[in-house]
Each structure stands twice: as C-alpha cells, then as structure tokens.
Design an enzyme around this catalytic site. Structure first.
Site, PDB file in Angstrom:
ATOM      1  N   ASP A 257      -2.890-125.160  86.755  1.00 46.56           N
ATOM      2  CA  ASP A 257      -3.163-125.298  85.323  1.00 46.56           C
ATOM      3  C   ASP A 257      -4.053-126.511  85.024  1.00 46.56           C
ATOM      4  OD1 ASP A 257      -3.079-124.433  82.661  1.00 46.56           O
ATOM      5  OD2 ASP A 257      -1.498-125.851  82.176  1.00 46.56           O
ATOM      6  N   ASN A 262      -3.593-129.741  76.251  1.00 48.08           N
ATOM      7  CA  ASN A 262      -2.530-129.954  75.252  1.00 48.08           C
ATOM      8  C   ASN A 262      -1.313-130.697  75.742  1.00 48.08           C
ATOM      9  OD1 ASN A 262      -3.468-128.783  72.815  1.00 48.08           O
ATOM     10  ND2 ASN A 262      -3.342-126.790  73.817  1.00 48.08           N
TER      11      ASN A 262
HETATM   12  C1  0GY Z   1      -2.598-123.111  79.678  1.00 46.71           C
HETATM   13  C2  0GY Z   1      -1.832-123.492  78.506  1.00 46.71           C
HETATM   14  C3  0GY Z   1      -2.237-123.872  77.294  1.00 46.71           C
HETATM   15  C4  0GY Z   1      -3.564-123.747  76.773  1.00 46.71           C
HETATM   16  C5  0GY Z   1      -4.426-122.791  77.056  1.00 46.71           C
HETATM   17  O1  0GY Z   1      -6.358-121.600  76.771  1.00 46.71           O
HETATM   18  C6  0GY Z   1      -5.717-122.569  76.396  1.00 46.71           C
HETATM   19  O2  0GY Z   1      -6.080-123.328  75.502  1.00 46.71           O
HETATM   20  O3  0GY Z   1      -4.153-121.915  77.993  1.00 46.71           O
HETATM   21  C7  0GY Z   1      -1.216-124.403  76.390  1.00 46.71           C
HETATM   22  O4  0GY Z   1      -1.577-125.193  75.497  1.00 46.71           O
HETATM   23  O5  0GY Z   1      -0.025-124.052  76.547  1.00 46.71           O
HETATM   24  O6  0GY Z   1      -2.322-122.127  80.338  1.00 46.71           O
HETATM   25  O7  0GY Z   1      -3.542-123.760  80.034  1.00 46.71           O
END
Ligand code: 0GY
Length: 316
Positions: A257, A262
């Site tokens: 990840d 965030n």
């Molecule tokens: C992740 C989780 C998050 C964000 C995103 O695409 C994204 O902005 O996936 C999250 O904030 O939980 O999988 O990277």
C-alpha cells in the site's frame, strides 16, 4: 502546477528497514500506488486529498529494497480517472508492473486497448465515501461488462459495514473480483463474530472473489511496536488476515500500500510491513501462494508455465 499536501498528512517512510523476512523469489507487491509527481501528472480536480509526490522511480527503489520482483500499481483516487501517472509507471517498468485503472463510462474501446497494452489488467470501483463521489451502479456494470471482454477483473474497496448493501451488486459482476484490504474489518470485533463471518461467507459463496490481506497499519488500533512496545507489529490484525489466508490460500494477494495515502497518526516502516507476512502466512507454501503463485496467475498468466518450469529447474 504546484500542489500542497493535505494538512496532517504524513510523508511516506524515507528510509525503510531491510525486512528480516526474505520474500520468495519472484514475489509480487500487489497493491501500491504512484502519486504524480504533481508537476508532471497533476492531481485530479475532484480529489478528496492532495498527497505528497511518490514517483515511479521511488516505487522501483522500494520494490528492490524490499526484495520484490514485480508490483501491481493501483490508481489512487487523487488522480481520478486520469491514468497518465499509472501508465507512465507501467510502460517504464520493463514488464515488472501491472496496473489497475479507474475509468469512466465515456472511455473508448481504443483507449481501453491502449491501457491493456500498457499493462492494465483491471479497474477499481471505490465505495469509500470519504474518498470518492457516488458513481451510479448502472455505469459500473456497463464498465465491468466492457472490461470483462479484455480478460480484466474488478478491484473493489468498501467499508465492512456496507457489505450487506453492496453484496448483490458485487456478486452480479461478470469478472473475478478482488477486495482491497479484507473489506476493512473492524479488528476490535471478534474474528469469528457476525461481521467478519459475513466476509468469510462472501468469499466462500463466491469462488471468483479474492482478497488482499493488506493494510494492517490502516486497520490496526494497537499499532506498530515502536508506538506501544508490543513485539508483534499490528498483532490485532493478524487473526483476521491469517484466517483468510488459511481458508482461501489460492485467492489471496498481499501488498505494501506504499505510499500509504491518508495516514495521519502513524506512517509504517515498509520493512516492518514485510515482516508481518510470516505471521499471516505461516508456511513456505502459503507464502509462495500469497506472494508468487496467486498474483502471477492473475496478472501475468502467460508467464505462469515459464515461472513454474524455472522453479522446477532450480529445484532439480
Ligand atoms: C488505499 C487506501 C486508501 C486510499 C486510496 O485511492 C485512494 O485514494 O486507495 C485509503 O485512504 O483508505 O488502498 O490506498
């Protein structure tokens, strides 16, 4: 264009430790992102956060440092449906990366084919309300029908409390479906309680559903050892991830990840995240399935025969 990251956002860990756990040869980090750089690939107007830049070169360096051979780059919401940063990373990867894109209804067949040529093998449908605006289900179903013809799959990201409402939609999808981060279980609840049992049932009743056993740092309330002195990092997440790995060993994927969008309280050391793997996949066979066989089958199916042949040659 100049971008300033959302206040409170932590930068990714610049100097991750070398993992003690050595991942098997050919291991795949099946969930990571690239962010910008914003000056080259501007962030989307409709984004809910502005990240810090995390370039493809920095991702390559992390992959090599952690011992992974390949990775799967997932389009993050901060880039909306503008897949240029993703495509740039894929085409410069020398075949070592595949991608998951975000697309809208208006995309042409030629554009989909160009994404395929670059290495995209799926689309992501995101149901996390803090990250995206609502997309009508009929638009998603239409997209799923079109990408199914390319042999792609759908990656879904949702909160565990929303699974009952989304169940029928998910099970109607015509492709393999890969769930991000185990459907975000509340790890303060029992691993054999009704909420997680529902997720297990979701996977058991639907053999085309896979799960990423990723993001302990996002799901943990106990946190890593540096914060609380516990010996096992993210140990409250272990029973959940381990249960999925042991129940569905052929339908699980793992990813860092990176660069961890965030996160505001704690940014994980990616080396420690890799050291989490042997706690959730406790045998060499489970580790090989999780890190090599499963992602290869899903993302590089043409190479699976070759990889096995090479492995057997090495063992002979
Ligand atoms: C992740 C989780 C998050 C964000 C995103 O695409 C994204 O902005 O996936 C999250 O904030 O939980 O999988 O990277």
């Amino acid at each position: 264009m100049e971008f300033h990251k959302t206040p409170g956002w932590l930068d990714w860990y610049a100097d991750p430790s070398k993992p003690k756990f050595r991942v098997p040869d050919g291991a795949v980090d099946a969930h990571c992102h690239v962010f910008g750089p914003g000056s080259q690939f501007p962030y989307a107007e409709e984004r809910k956060y502005t990240p810090c830049d995390a370039s493809r070169r920095q991702l390559d360096a992390l992959r090599d440092h952690l011992g992974f051979a390949r990775n799967v780059i997932v389009q993050a919401t901060c880039h909306g449906a503008d897949n240029r940063a993703l495509v740039d990373a894929l085409v410069h990867s020398g075949g070592k990366a595949r991608g998951i894109a975000t697309v809208k209804r208006g995309i042409s067949d030629a554009e989909l084919e160009a994404l395929h040529e670059a290495g995209v093998r799926g689309v992501r449908f995101n149901f996390i309300k803090r990250l995206v605006d609502f997309t009508p289900k009929d638009e998603l179903i239409e997209i799923a029908g079109r990408i199914a013809r390319l042999g792609w799959h759908v990656v879904i990201y949702f909160e565990s409390v929303d699974l009952p409402d989304l169940w029928d939609f998910f099970t109607a999808l015509p492709t393999t479906v890969v769930v991000d981060h185990m459907g975000r279980p509340d790890v303060t609840r029992p691993v054999d309680g009704p909420e997680f049992e529902l997720f297990i049932k979701f996977m058991r009743d639907n053999p085309t559903v896979w799960s990423k056993v990723s993001c302990p740092e996002r799901l943990s309330v106990k946190g890593p050892p540096a914060l609380n002195g516990e010996q096992n990092a993210y140990r409250d997440v272990v029973p959940f991830a381990r249960r999925i790995v042991e129940t569905f060993p052929d339908r699980v994927l793992w990813g860092t990840d990176w660069p961890h969008p965030n996160l505001k309280d704690h940014m994980p050391d990616d080396g420690l995240l890799v050291d989490f793997i042997p706690q959730i996949a406790t045998t060499a066979e489970l580790q090989r399935k999780l890190l090599v066989d499963n992602p290869m089958r899903l993302y590089w199916p043409d190479e699976v025969g070759t990889t096995n042949a090479k492995t057997m040659e090495n063992q002979a």
